[in-house]
Scaffold this motif. Structure first.
Motif, mmCIF file in Angstrom:
data_model
loop_
_atom_site.group_PDB
_atom_site.id
_atom_site.type_symbol
_atom_site.label_atom_id
_atom_site.label_comp_id
_atom_site.label_asym_id
_atom_site.label_seq_id
_atom_site.Cartn_x
_atom_site.Cartn_y
_atom_site.Cartn_z
ATOM 1 N N ALA A 75 -42.289 -23.634 15.603
ATOM 2 C CA ALA A 75 -43.058 -25.144 15.246
ATOM 3 C C ALA A 75 -43.902 -25.202 16.579
ATOM 4 C CB ALA A 75 -41.761 -26.312 15.381
ATOM 5 N N ASP A 76 -44.774 -24.422 16.559
ATOM 6 C CA ASP A 76 -45.689 -24.558 17.791
ATOM 7 C C ASP A 76 -47.033 -25.264 17.437
ATOM 8 O OD1 ASP A 76 -48.378 -22.184 17.580
ATOM 9 O OD2 ASP A 76 -46.582 -21.715 16.159
ATOM 10 N N THR A 77 -47.856 -25.450 18.320
ATOM 11 C CA THR A 77 -49.221 -26.165 18.135
ATOM 12 C C THR A 77 -50.192 -25.196 17.772
ATOM 13 O OG1 THR A 77 -49.664 -26.186 20.549
ATOM 14 C CG2 THR A 77 -48.565 -28.170 19.790
ATOM 15 N N GLU B 113 -47.325 -31.486 19.741
ATOM 16 C CA GLU B 113 -45.916 -31.206 20.238
ATOM 17 C C GLU B 113 -46.152 -29.803 20.918
ATOM 18 O OE1 GLU B 113 -43.822 -30.964 16.769
ATOM 19 O OE2 GLU B 113 -44.056 -33.278 16.074
ATOM 20 N N PRO B 114 -45.073 -29.626 21.969
ATOM 21 C CA PRO B 114 -44.924 -28.263 22.680
ATOM 22 C C PRO B 114 -45.006 -27.226 21.775
ATOM 23 C CG PRO B 114 -43.173 -29.779 23.222
ATOM 24 C CD PRO B 114 -44.177 -30.643 22.486
ATOM 25 N N SER B 115 -45.274 -26.181 22.327
ATOM 26 C CA SER B 115 -45.044 -24.911 21.356
ATOM 27 C C SER B 115 -43.558 -24.530 21.414
ATOM 28 C CB SER B 115 -46.156 -23.859 21.978
ATOM 29 O OG SER B 115 -45.822 -22.454 21.276
ATOM 30 N N VAL B 116 -43.030 -24.305 20.407
ATOM 31 C CA VAL B 116 -41.589 -23.731 20.553
ATOM 32 C C VAL B 116 -41.531 -22.773 19.279
ATOM 33 C CG1 VAL B 116 -40.444 -25.974 21.449
ATOM 34 C CG2 VAL B 116 -40.777 -25.895 18.952
ATOM 35 N N GLN B 117 -40.291 -22.079 19.009
ATOM 36 C CA GLN B 117 -40.670 -21.031 18.386
ATOM 37 C C GLN B 117 -40.334 -21.784 16.679
ATOM 38 O OE1 GLN B 117 -37.851 -17.784 19.015
ATOM 39 N NE2 GLN B 117 -37.017 -17.750 16.813
ATOM 40 N N SER C 133 -50.109 -30.183 14.684
ATOM 41 C CA SER C 133 -48.935 -29.585 15.293
ATOM 42 C C SER C 133 -48.206 -28.809 14.170
ATOM 43 C CB SER C 133 -47.999 -30.579 15.795
ATOM 44 O OG SER C 133 -48.734 -31.487 16.827
ATOM 45 N N GLY C 134 -47.867 -27.628 14.802
ATOM 46 C CA GLY C 134 -47.362 -26.522 13.868
ATOM 47 C C GLY C 134 -48.016 -25.735 12.881
#
Length: 610
Positions: A608-610, A602-606, A395-396
């Motif tokens: 810290a995406d997968t 983990e879900p994709s977020v700004q 993740s990330g």
């Protein structure tokens, strides 16, 4: 321009922009203004009738029109007595007032409701074309509150405020004109209080606007907490979060209540203070009337005092409209802020009816706006039509970011992403996305029928036969046909009436129906049980033929069949090759293989995406 005048100028500019939304309804608006004009004209009429009533107490049989020269020729009018005329006039004036009130209120309501509709549609349509980064930085609760609560405040300023200004403003004007005609010297005394009223209104307006902004933010917090809790009710109940959510909502609601109370307090102090000033002027006026009555008849004095007594109410309402306007201006500011936001960039000029699906990524680097951390660093790979490229990694590592850049959910400025030898930035946006089918781990379904969820958007015209075919290929037909209304069964909000595997199969059926040459699968089978996955895998094997397929962190059974596996870590490709080649390297991929991809994604977020 001084700082003190800047907010006022800004408010005026925002308010005039807001009034521009009334233009389509100008005809209805003018009819309502005419109605309020009629209504306002009746106020001094009612007061002035008292003159005839009081004078008629001494001689009720006196002729009503005897003193009006141009009515002498109408003999039947000359015989009309005060006894008959005063009650008749009151009824006629009341009838005229009712007609004016109806036209004013009804047609302004049509304008108001039309304005609410137009602004909500404008906001909603605007949301559909805003860039992804806007949704990354704004929570859904505040966006929903803007469409519901803020728009109501805005239309109050654009219509309700105008209603008060038009109706009460014209009432004040008519009353003043009548008073000036009756006794101009006494009326000038009343005008002396206008500067005091103006100063009080100006001071209160600034407070109202500041407090309105805070109320709107607090209302957005209430909507946000409620929306999150409703959407995540299963998690709330599973993890015993009821007390936490109760406390969170209580705090948000209490904060909103406190800010509302501050507004009420300001209004509660302001209104009686203004009333005290107005009635103080009335007291002075009554003293002067008694002192300087001259040779005026009792009826004239009673009528004058009555008409002067009618002034405080419309003046007070005019002063209170400042609160409504400032609420609307504060709401309009947030609405125009969204409407002025730059739309999703579409600088592409090329359109292609059909593409074969050749994907070529060259020296691609990317970082999110406002972040110094590179999410992707010098990524390069190529995929020919019919090939499958798998992206794996922790993740990330940047996998989902790469998938989001291909359909231009975000824009890259370093490197190239070529689809059929043309950079994706050069395609017109709708044309580009027409060639791409996307299936993600987080399935989105709408509160509609199964058929409408599969044949969604551009696919809405698809025949039921094609929908059935796509469903069969996704192994969804078997459970759809067992549902009460088959393909016409409603799935509930976000597919709540379906299992995770069923929802995922509907999403895959939607992608299959699109029949795009480029297929992106982002954890597309994560929600499937073993039996469902076996069926889906067979369907995917078939649908991948002749299509470029980008698979992200897919299950091992699919990864093994990929033509190219890219192992990513911290935004870079650290290994590449086939399943067999990577296992032979005994490196990063081999270690992932040993763990069988059990690490949670983990879900994709700004950032810290997968």
């Amino acid at each position: 321009m001084s700082r003190s005048t800047q907010p006022q100028t800004s408010s005026l500019k925002i308010y005039f922009r807001l009034l521009a939304y009334v233009k389509p309804y100008i005809g209805l608006f003018l009819v309502s203004i005419l109605g309020f004009l009629i209504f306002a004209s009746t106020q001094p009429m009612l007061g002035y009738v008292l003159k005839f009533f009081v004078d008629g107490l001494n001689n009720p049989d006196a002729s009503f029109f005897a003193s009006v020269p141009y009515l002498n020729e109408f003999s039947w009018l000359e015989g009309l007595k005060l006894l008959q005329a005063v009650p008749l006039l009151i009824v006629l004036i009341a009838l005229l007032q009712g007609i004016g009130s109806f036209f004013g209120n009804y047609f302004l309501a049509k304008v108001s409701l039309g304005l609410v509709h137009d602004m909500r549609v404008a906001l909603f349509n605007n949301l559909l074309v805003l860039p992804n980064r806007y949704f990354d930085s704004h929570n859904s609760g505040h966006l929903i509150s803007r469409i519901t609560y803020n728009v109501t405040m805005v239309t109050g300023a654009a219509t309700d405020a105008i209603k008060v200004v038009a109706r009460e403003g014209m009432t004040v004007i008519f009353l003043f004109i009548t008073l000036l005609l009756m006794n101009w010297k006494l009326t000038l005394v009343m005008l002396a209080i206008l500067p005091v009223i103006g100063l009080m209104v100006s001071s209160a307006s600034k407070k109202f606007r500041k407090q309105s902004k805070k109320i709107q933010v607090a209302m957005g917090d209430v909507t946000h907490v409620a929306s999150e809790t409703i959407q995540g009710y299963r998690v709330v109940r599973s993890f015993g979060g009821e007390a936490y959510e109760q406390e969170r909502f209580y705090k948000a609601s209490s904060d909103n209540r406190q800010k509302q109370l501050r507004m009420v307090k300001t209004n509660a102090v302001y209104t009686p203070s203004l009333q005290l000033v107005i009635y103080g002027a009335m007291a002075v006026l009554m003293f002067l009337v008694l002192l300087l009555r001259g040779d005026a008849s009792p009826g004239e004095l009673v009528a004058y005092i009555t008409l002067a007594g009618l002034l405080p109410k419309p003046i007070r309402q005019l002063s209170e409209v400042s609160s409504t306007i400032q609420k609307g201006v504060a709401g309009a500011e947030s609405i125009f802020e969204q409407l002025d936001e730059k739309l999703e960039a579409d600088n592409g000029t090329q359109e292609r009816t059909k593409v074969v699906g050749r994907l070529d990524v060259r020296n691609l680097s990317f970082r999110y706006e406002g972040s110094d951390k590179a999410v992707l660093d010098n990524i390069s790979f190529a995929a020919e039509p019919g090939q499958m490229v798998a992206l794996v990694g922790r993740s990330g590592s940047g996998k989902s970011t790469l998938a989001n850049l291909i359909p231009r959910f975000y824009h890259h400025d370093q490197g190239q992403i070529l689809l059929d030898d043309l950079d994706v930035e050069d395609y017109k946006l709708r044309n580009l996305r027409k060639h791409i089918a996307l299936v993600t781990q987080h399935v989105t379904l709408f509160n509609d029928t199964v058929r409408n969820n599969i044949a969604y958007g551009d696919l809405a015209d698809a025949s039921i036969e094609n929908v059935r075919c796509a469903s069969e290929s996704a192994y969804a037909a078997e459970f759809i046909e067992q549902m009460p209304q088959g393909y016409d069964t409603h799935v509930g909000e976000n597919g709540v009436l379906l299992s995770g595997g069923q929802r995922q199969r509907l999403a895959i059926a939607r992608a299959l129906l699109k029949d795009a040459p480029l297929l992106i699968l982002d954890e597309a089978t994560s929600a499937l049980d073993t039996e469902s996955e076996r069926h889906i895998q067979a369907a995917l094997d078939e649908v991948m033929k002749g299509r470029t397929t980008l698979v992200i962190a897919h299950r091992l059974s699919t990864i093994e069949k990929a033509d190219l596996i890219l192992v990513m870590d911290k935004g870079r490709i650290v290994e590449r090759g086939t399943h067999t080649e990577l296992l032979a390297l005994n490196g990063y991929y081999a270690r992932l293989h040993e763990r069988d991809f059990v690490e949670p994604m983990e879900p994709s977020v700004q950032g810290a995406d997968t």
